[in-house]
Write an enzyme that holds these catalytic residues in place. Sequence first.
Site, PDB file in Angstrom:
ATOM      1  CB  SER A  59      -0.938   0.000   1.213  1.00  0.00           C
ATOM      2  OG  SER A  59      -0.220  -0.280   2.396  1.00  0.00           O
ATOM      3  CG  ASP A  97       2.463  -6.666   1.115  1.00  0.00           C
ATOM      4  OD1 ASP A  97       2.243  -7.887   1.053  1.00  0.00           O
ATOM      5  OD2 ASP A  97       1.581  -5.798   1.128  1.00  0.00           O
ATOM      6  CD  GLU A 129      -2.181  -8.718  -2.570  1.00  0.00           C
ATOM      7  OE1 GLU A 129      -2.810  -8.888  -3.646  1.00  0.00           O
ATOM      8  OE2 GLU A 129      -1.984  -7.595  -2.070  1.00  0.00           O
ATOM      9  CD  GLU A 196      -7.398  -5.714   1.730  1.00  0.00           C
ATOM     10  OE1 GLU A 196      -6.249  -6.214   1.712  1.00  0.00           O
ATOM     11  OE2 GLU A 196      -7.654  -4.562   1.325  1.00  0.00           O
TER      12      GLU A 196
HETATM   13  O1  KIV Z   1      -0.404  -3.437   1.603  1.00  0.00           O
HETATM   14  C1  KIV Z   1      -1.050  -3.423   2.662  1.00  0.00           C
HETATM   15  O2  KIV Z   1      -1.101  -2.416   3.368  1.00  0.00           O
HETATM   16  C2  KIV Z   1      -1.754  -4.635   3.030  1.00  0.00           C
HETATM   17  C3  KIV Z   1      -2.637  -4.580   4.245  1.00  0.00           C
HETATM   18  C4  KIV Z   1      -3.841  -3.796   3.958  1.00  0.00           C
HETATM   19  C5  KIV Z   1      -2.963  -5.906   4.758  1.00  0.00           C
HETATM   20  O3  KIV Z   1      -1.637  -5.616   2.378  1.00  0.00           O
END
Ligand code: KIV
Length: 294
Positions: A59, A97, A129, A196
């Site tokens: 994000s 991530d 994911e 989510e």
């Molecule tokens: O990228 C992110 O912030 C996320 C969260 C919303 C779980 O994957």
Amino acid sequence: MSIIPNGNTAKVTVPELLQRKSSAADSPKKKITCLTAYDYPTARLMDEAGVEVVLVGDSVAMVALGYDSTLPLTLDEALHHTKAVRRGVKRALLVADMPFGTYHGDVNESLKNAVRFVKEAGAEAVKVEGGERRLELIARLTEAEIPVMGHVGLTPQSVNAMGGYRVQGKTAGGAEQLLRDARAVEAAGAFSIVLEGIPRELAAEITKTLRIPTIGIGAGPDCDGQILVLHDMLGLTFQEPPKFARRYANVGEVISQAVREYCADVQSGNFPSDAESYHTPKAAKGRKTIFLAS
Ligand code: KIV
């Protein structure tokens, strides 16, 4: 910067988080607290305030780098932000991530990319994911001693495939698929899973079914923990937050007001004041040489 210490200083680890799973036989366990961070000061503030899992979410692409989606984020950009967050986090578990395209092809290449997050950026786990499709990848990363956090439901990297950011699992078939996805992620060896944008009833069922902790975002209150995007909860985005994102502060307004006051002070001559200025020492007055003043 003022920091309100939380007092709890024990390092958060993967085995400790697994212990936090609530099971029917248990009395309810304390919920797991997670937030996203993308830079040193916010990471340090949230670590010292007691958050248990810090996610360098992709994000970052949207809320900190101004992209329209998470898709353009590169591996180097994600590593850069993870390194900054690492310097601010001592107690929380640091999860990175993996950006879109860095784990979707060859598994060996994906493993190499994941290793970079651990080796170069200091992440303690990675998040990917997808459900059943990630079975082989998650098993491979786990085998390589890289703890994996799964992520199913509304997975933003699938925005084009989903046709937008839509709540998932609302039909019987969709809910069944999500259950299968969550089970696959667990079976492959993930230590936790983000749920989510799914109905709370489905999140509750998945939470009951799995042995690993579920971390919800837009998935209701029955998950084992919760995560929010920091900029959503602080009012640092330029749009209405999604329904599930409670706004705990309006930092955007605080910054805006401070900048307006600064501009007004500079233009009126009110800033800097004499007290905010350095002075020439008396002995040096009248000389041409410039001295470093105190
Ligand atoms: O990228 C992110 O912030 C996320 C969260 C919303 C779980 O994957």
